[in-house]
Design a protein around this motif. Structure first.
Motif, PDB file in Angstrom:
ATOM      1  N   LEU A  87      31.140  46.674  43.160  1.00 29.74           N
ATOM      2  CA  LEU A  87      31.756  47.191  41.661  1.00 29.74           C
ATOM      3  C   LEU A  87      31.287  48.554  41.477  1.00 29.74           C
ATOM      4  O   LEU A  87      29.805  48.017  41.016  1.00 29.74           O
ATOM      5  N   SER A  88      30.764  49.670  40.453  1.00 32.54           N
ATOM      6  CA  SER A  88      30.522  49.963  39.624  1.00 32.54           C
ATOM      7  C   SER A  88      29.970  49.002  38.635  1.00 32.54           C
ATOM      8  O   SER A  88      30.534  47.942  38.452  1.00 32.54           O
ATOM      9  N   GLN A  89      28.438  49.665  38.163  1.00 37.29           N
ATOM     10  CA  GLN A  89      28.537  48.632  36.368  1.00 37.29           C
ATOM     11  C   GLN A  89      29.776  48.742  35.612  1.00 37.29           C
ATOM     12  O   GLN A  89      30.111  47.898  34.722  1.00 37.29           O
ATOM     13  N   LYS A  90      30.191  49.666  35.136  1.00 33.37           N
ATOM     14  CA  LYS A  90      31.354  49.748  34.264  1.00 33.37           C
ATOM     15  C   LYS A  90      32.750  48.695  34.586  1.00 33.37           C
ATOM     16  O   LYS A  90      33.276  48.280  33.705  1.00 33.37           O
ATOM     17  N   GLU A  91      33.171  48.341  35.945  1.00 38.73           N
ATOM     18  CA  GLU A  91      34.023  47.122  36.525  1.00 38.73           C
ATOM     19  C   GLU A  91      33.488  46.469  36.772  1.00 38.73           C
ATOM     20  O   GLU A  91      34.378  45.310  35.720  1.00 38.73           O
ATOM     21  N   ASN A  92      32.090  46.028  36.530  1.00 39.82           N
ATOM     22  CA  ASN A  92      31.922  44.610  36.268  1.00 39.82           C
ATOM     23  C   ASN A  92      31.754  43.952  34.737  1.00 39.82           C
ATOM     24  O   ASN A  92      31.740  43.540  34.680  1.00 39.82           O
ATOM     25  N   ASP A  93      30.991  45.001  33.907  1.00 37.37           N
ATOM     26  CA  ASP A  93      30.972  44.845  32.935  1.00 37.37           C
ATOM     27  C   ASP A  93      32.515  44.764  32.141  1.00 37.37           C
ATOM     28  O   ASP A  93      32.875  44.016  31.506  1.00 37.37           O
ATOM     29  N   TYR A  94      34.007  45.389  32.509  1.00 29.92           N
ATOM     30  CA  TYR A  94      35.185  45.043  32.662  1.00 29.92           C
ATOM     31  C   TYR A  94      35.254  43.276  32.755  1.00 29.92           C
ATOM     32  O   TYR A  94      35.969  43.359  31.572  1.00 29.92           O
ATOM     33  N   LEU A  95      34.700  43.428  34.117  1.00 31.65           N
ATOM     34  CA  LEU A  95      35.489  41.859  34.013  1.00 31.65           C
ATOM     35  C   LEU A  95      34.740  41.014  33.672  1.00 31.65           C
ATOM     36  O   LEU A  95      35.255  39.287  32.819  1.00 31.65           O
ATOM     37  N   LEU A 136      36.555  38.725  42.498  1.00 30.87           N
ATOM     38  CA  LEU A 136      35.896  39.261  41.261  1.00 30.87           C
ATOM     39  C   LEU A 136      34.924  38.579  40.219  1.00 30.87           C
ATOM     40  O   LEU A 136      34.981  39.169  38.973  1.00 30.87           O
TER      41      LEU A 136
END
Length: 177
Positions: A87-95, A136
């Motif tokens: 996952l991208s950093q943005k996706e990881n941050d969202y999760l 996730l």
């Protein structure tokens, strides 16, 4: 997309071989595996010019960047073909900010999605939810419903963020085999 006689009535398919196109070549016959082009297209039958352009672009891409497909594979699946999700950093941050995701499942079709005697989701969609949790690192909160309309309502009112099993039938219509 799999090439079938039914789809051939409305679609054109790219050739599976790399290299320059030959208009009369029979590209969908047996092809040695080392010659298979992983860039494969299907377009509307009424647009053969688009298919020709896509085939030419694929040829040029492979000619100029022969490891392009391998690069994409490594980028999304890892070096050794690992099933690890990247996952991208943005996706990881969202999760990380949303450790619980609400999901709705239409639970009316064994073995895909159904509820057990305790009202818990079971079947393939349960396994999908478990895999989402594993990959996730989030906890899916699952709401089970019986109709597409109820699933749409859960999404509309915000009680669910995702639909785990979108049906192939029209809203409000039960699936019949």
């Amino acid at each position: 997309m799999i090439k079938t006689p039914e789809r051939e009535k409305t679609m054109l398919f790219s050739r599976p071989m790399m290299g320059r196109a030959q208009p009369n070549a029979k590209f969908h016959e047996a092809v040695p595996p080392f010659r298979v082009n992983q860039l494969y297209f299907a377009v509307s039958r009424d647009n053969p010019a688009l298919l020709q352009e896509l085939n030419l672009a694929a040829d040029q891409l492979i000619a100029n960047r022969p490891y392009f497909v391998s690069h994409l594979y490594r980028l999304y699946y890892g070096q050794q073909g690992s099933a690890e999700l990247r996952l991208s950093q943005k996706e990881n941050d969202y999760l990380k900010a949303h450790p619980v995701i609400s999901a709705v499942a239409i639970a009316r079709e064994k073995p895909f999605a159904y509820t057990d005697e305790n009202g818990q989701l079971q079947g393939v969609i349960r396994k999908l939810a478990d895999r989402i949790e594993q990959d996730l690192g989030i906890k899916p909160h699952i709401i089970t419903v019986q109709t597409r309309d109820d699933a749409d309502a859960a999404l509309a009112d915000g009680s669910a963020q995702i639909l785990l099993n979108p049906p192939a039938t029209s809203a409000g219509q039960p699936h019949t085999a």
